[in-house]
Design an enzyme around this catalytic site. Sequence first.
Site: not given
Ligand code: NAD
Length: 527
Positions: A298, A264
């Site tokens: 998001c 997502e």
């Molecule tokens: P992010 O991708 O930076 O991090 C998300 C999670 O992934 C965190 O827990 C992080 O520690 C972890 N992570 C980081 N690197 C990783 C790796 N290499 N392997 C595995 N896990 C790893 O996202 P964010 O800044 O926390 O959140 C914001 C983003 O999330 C925005 O782009 C937003 O649109 C999206 N989002 C999407 C939805 C949806 O339902 N489509 C909902 C909410 C947020």
Amino acid sequence: MIGMRVWYNVMRLNAKARIVRVEASKVGKHMEQTNPTFEVTNPATCEIIARLPIHSTDEVRAAVQRARAAQPAWEALGSEGRARIMRKLRRVAVAHKEQMIATIVAESGKPRIEALTEILYLADVLTYYCANVKKFLADENVAVHLVKTKRALVTYHPFGVVGVISPWNFPLLLSASDTVAALMAGNAVVLKPSEVTPLTALLLRAMAKRAGVPEDVFQVVTGLGDTGAALVDEANLIAFTGSVPTGKKVAERAARTLTPVLLELGGKDPMIVLQDADLDRAVAGALYGGMMNAGQVCISVERVYVEAPIYDQFVQRLVDGVGKLRVGADPDGRDNIDMGPLTFARQLQIVEQQVADARAKGATVMTGGHRREGVGLFYEPTILTDVTDDMLLMQEETFGPLLPVIKVADADEAIRRANDSRFGLSSSIWSRDKKRAEQLARRIEAGSTVINDVIINYIVPEVPFGGIKESGIGYRHGGRDSLRRFTRPQSILIDRLNLKSEVTWFPYTPRVSRLLKTVMNLLYKRK
Ligand code: NAD
């Protein structure tokens, strides 16, 4: 993974001072003394409010092993048994809503009412899953159209251990929605919350334990990207919510072990306002859709396309509306602010960079356009006009309180430009002519479209939610897939006739060949 001491500290200090302080030395018994730590900061005050361990690859592996050992007994409870515990989780969450609100607010800075709606959603989705889990996961008898000699059924089995990796923008909702669905489906869960907002996840875990979810069936590991990556290596299925770049890394890593992933990801949602729209509602909707949670949603409105005849009026009303938004912190819990700070410093930098880029390329900042002076990561809600498609804020996800408003000649131009994006999460159309809006909605390339509303689609659990293009892959949540996506289907075919052999088995003979050709001609030749 994290001991009850964290829960104790979170609850006690919330009650006392509405602030969470968890020192490394007080974190529970599972934490190794040698663990490196990371800090959690309150974005409204820039105070460090917690220090938590960065769990290592070995600790993640051990957590998954414990979860795998505990999962069969959890599955054996059956859907009714698990639903009983999940109903109790709902009661515990509602009873502890003040602590939950304080924790969410402390680590995200969002208005208390927005934190409250996260708890409301959790309670509602638990209600929906508990009411439907038996039906959604029941064996299905399937009618067979050709091979009538067999009875067919499909059974649904949990994957085993689901790794949930969540972002920071809805610290409860986005950790809980996949976690509770995976648990309901009979899996054990290891959750890796965002390092920006991990305290709410720890509280969720403590509440689940209090409700009767066994300790090893739902664990939380804390840390940075490497901790998440380790979980990708160990779990049987990964449910990831986060940004597109990290989603791609997760998919690549999961490919090494062919671990299935549900992604997502981000969005750049268009809002299309037709000239016959109810202007009051459309303006209020744009304000809410663009500025709710300081635009860190998001499915935030990130691009507004307005038909030319109402464009000027729309922009003016929007600017007036922004002027009435109350931006700030709410330390005394008066519920009298509309917008809090950005949740962490990198997000503020992205917003500042996009506005600078837009200004340099000729955009007009109608209101806002700068960081607020003083303590905290506050950014003024911002309306921009004269934006062009080459600007960063039209190409990249913003995830902040910016609303670019674009004049279009007609609905066709609006849809063409709305679809000209690598994202495809959600969208909205505003018109009094709901029939026409519905027809236009079908032409939008997005996982969902809302007519005359915004954001609401996430919290209607009966309909699918999820993105297309770079906004996501995998089964969506919504309806029965909410739970089935955390299961693997198994088909079972049962022979009805008990014959000594089948026509298509050995030996192959000219008679069998003639028979098959006759059947083929009868069934398919004339149709
Ligand atoms: P992010 O991708 O930076 O991090 C998300 C999670 O992934 C965190 O827990 C992080 O520690 C972890 N992570 C980081 N690197 C990783 C790796 N290499 N392997 C595995 N896990 C790893 O996202 P964010 O800044 O926390 O959140 C914001 C983003 O999330 C925005 O782009 C937003 O649109 C999206 N989002 C999407 C939805 C949806 O339902 N489509 C909902 C909410 C947020």
